[in-house]
Design an enzyme around this catalytic site. Sequence first.
Site, PDB file in Angstrom:
ATOM      1  CB  SER A 136     -22.549  65.072 110.002  1.00  0.00           C
ATOM      2  OG  SER A 136     -22.996  65.518 108.768  1.00  0.00           O
TER       3      SER A 136
ATOM      4  NE  ARG B  16     -19.922  72.753  98.450  1.00  0.00           N
ATOM      5  CZ  ARG B  16     -20.113  71.750  99.302  1.00  0.00           C
ATOM      6  NH1 ARG B  16     -19.271  70.741  99.325  1.00  0.00           N
ATOM      7  NH2 ARG B  16     -21.134  71.760 100.114  1.00  0.00           N
TER       8      ARG B  16
ATOM      9  CG  ASP C 132     -26.385  65.830 102.924  1.00  0.00           C
ATOM     10  OD1 ASP C 132     -26.303  66.846 102.201  1.00  0.00           O
ATOM     11  OD2 ASP C 132     -25.758  65.700 103.988  1.00  0.00           O
TER      12      ASP C 132
ATOM     13  NE  ARG D 213     -25.406  66.579  96.134  1.00  0.00           N
ATOM     14  CZ  ARG D 213     -25.043  66.337  97.389  1.00  0.00           C
ATOM     15  NH1 ARG D 213     -25.876  66.576  98.382  1.00  0.00           N
ATOM     16  NH2 ARG D 213     -23.852  65.844  97.652  1.00  0.00           N
TER      17      ARG D 213
ATOM     18  NE  ARG E  84     -24.605  63.218 100.944  1.00  0.00           N
ATOM     19  CZ  ARG E  84     -24.072  62.379 101.841  1.00  0.00           C
ATOM     20  NH1 ARG E  84     -24.269  61.083 101.730  1.00  0.00           N
ATOM     21  NH2 ARG E  84     -23.365  62.836 102.851  1.00  0.00           N
TER      22      ARG E  84
HETATM   23  C1  S3P Z   1     -23.380  68.977 106.870  1.00  0.00           C
HETATM   24  C2  S3P Z   1     -24.359  69.909 106.655  1.00  0.00           C
HETATM   25  C3  S3P Z   1     -25.071  70.043 105.387  1.00  0.00           C
HETATM   26  C4  S3P Z   1     -24.906  68.809 104.531  1.00  0.00           C
HETATM   27  C5  S3P Z   1     -23.495  68.335 104.466  1.00  0.00           C
HETATM   28  C6  S3P Z   1     -22.981  68.005 105.848  1.00  0.00           C
HETATM   29  C7  S3P Z   1     -22.713  68.970 108.173  1.00  0.00           C
HETATM   30  O1  S3P Z   1     -24.542  71.148 104.685  1.00  0.00           O
HETATM   31  O2  S3P Z   1     -25.384  69.043 103.235  1.00  0.00           O
HETATM   32  O3  S3P Z   1     -23.400  67.178 103.674  1.00  0.00           O
HETATM   33  O4  S3P Z   1     -22.014  67.989 108.497  1.00  0.00           O
HETATM   34  O5  S3P Z   1     -22.861  69.952 108.910  1.00  0.00           O
HETATM   35  P1  S3P Z   1     -25.096  72.655 104.944  1.00  0.00           P
HETATM   36  O6  S3P Z   1     -24.809  72.987 106.346  1.00  0.00           O
HETATM   37  O7  S3P Z   1     -24.301  73.532 104.006  1.00  0.00           O
HETATM   38  O8  S3P Z   1     -26.546  72.621 104.596  1.00  0.00           O
END
Ligand code: S3P
Length: 483
Positions: free
Chosen positions: A23, A117, A366, A397, A439
């Site tokens: 991230s 998505r 996650d 998931r 994951r």
């Molecule tokens: C992330 C936010 C999450 C997470 C993803 C990474 C990010 O998603 O599940 O793996 O880097 O901002 P969401 O913002 O859709 O919940």
Amino acid sequence: MALETFAPTGPLAGEVRVPGDKSISHRALILAALADGPSRIDGLATGADVGSTITCLDRLGVRVSQGVVHPPRGGLRPPDGPLQAGNSGTTMRLLAGVLAGQPFRSTLDGDASLRRRPMARVARPLRRMGADVLARPADDGDEETAPLEIRGPLPPGPLTAQVHRLPVASAQVKTCLLLAGLHAAGRTTVIEPFPSRDHTERLLRVFGVVVTDGGRLEVGGGYPGAEAGLVGRAVSSGGHAVSVVSDGWPLLHPVELAVPGDFSSAAFWIVAGLLVPGSALRLAGVGVNPTRTGLLAVLARMGAAGAVALEGLPEAVDAADGAECGEPVADIVVRGLEPARARRGSVPGVLRATLVTAAEVPSLIDEVPILAVAATQAEGVTVIEGAGELRAKESDRLEALASELGRMGAHIEAGPDRLVITGPTRLHPARVSARGDHRMAMALAIAGLLTQPVAGRQTEVAGFETAGVSYPGFRRVLEELAS
Ligand code: S3P
């Protein structure tokens, strides 16, 4: 599609340096691309997802070489073809926010999974800010999906700053809108029902941008007139608010950053270390931002408090210091839980079941796959509530966990927005599918370590190679720790 096998092992022991936080890596690259000079970023994540962000930035004229990001003089350049985000939802949603402020048209596309998505959550608010966003209507309902065709306002100029109230906490959507907010004149505010990961807010401050967080102001400079935009607590009707103030032209200073280790990658070793008896692991230099580490709180409630320790945690974090991206970093030390003594005829539970509430879910979003694996070894009924967002990840998931762990003998049911796991269960080897989801692949591999030995049978994870999306070398690390 690669079929990898996993079997019960002896204790896992050693020190692991997990890949750089995925991230934070996406955000660091994108913010560095908007700066007015080259930035150095050490420890970038090596997985395919961050590779997709680098490839997309390259098409926009940004050169990334040996951790140095060279933004093009005069701003991003029109790409000469579609930007391919691959499997990476973060790449697509974050770049959508940047492209919404550009005076040229670009197309963001992805692989088959990413094309399924939901993208209306970014397309609609960006349109309200004045961007032109074309998306593909989804086959069912009023959802919109990739490819996204985006261009900034016509005639070219800043976007319109707005207050956005998100129905579901999402750091990707929040970040998309804050990045668009850098290209909007005035104050852009995002209000979430629960706080999601705040890496963007922390990094923006390191790059010199003023960000207010629920009324807490951190002064970083960078925007003319930012001071005039100071407000009190912006959470008037519930929720968690963050704002950026801009004059419409991002002014980010080049920085030097070191990306901490990814807690979400460390999570697999935390659970494996706890549940493989006799294990002793040190996970070095992991980011332990409280908006990411909900798994630790949940595992503590489940009875693991004494077996996981954070070492070297700083007493305070310097918000403007790029050394750790403004993040708390520590070594996570894990030792195997003592196997409980089995009552006659029953399976011993090394953990206790717990209730994970909707408010906690963003902080472990996650980690649900690996938490579900842990819950199969806990005594009682673990419920993970408010987890409907898991259906919109790299795979569905909730469904994938119920079916694949179910094949290994777990008692696990998926509701529309919850998982119910009844434990403890002795898992058995089975052939399972990663569902094209990194994951899922790694959670199933760890589940394979926890199976009861059956002569001549091992857990086979089909499509395990997808683990490389976030953790290239996961298998090799596992072998080193087990040897
Ligand atoms: C992330 C936010 C999450 C997470 C993803 C990474 C990010 O998603 O599940 O793996 O880097 O901002 P969401 O913002 O859709 O919940």
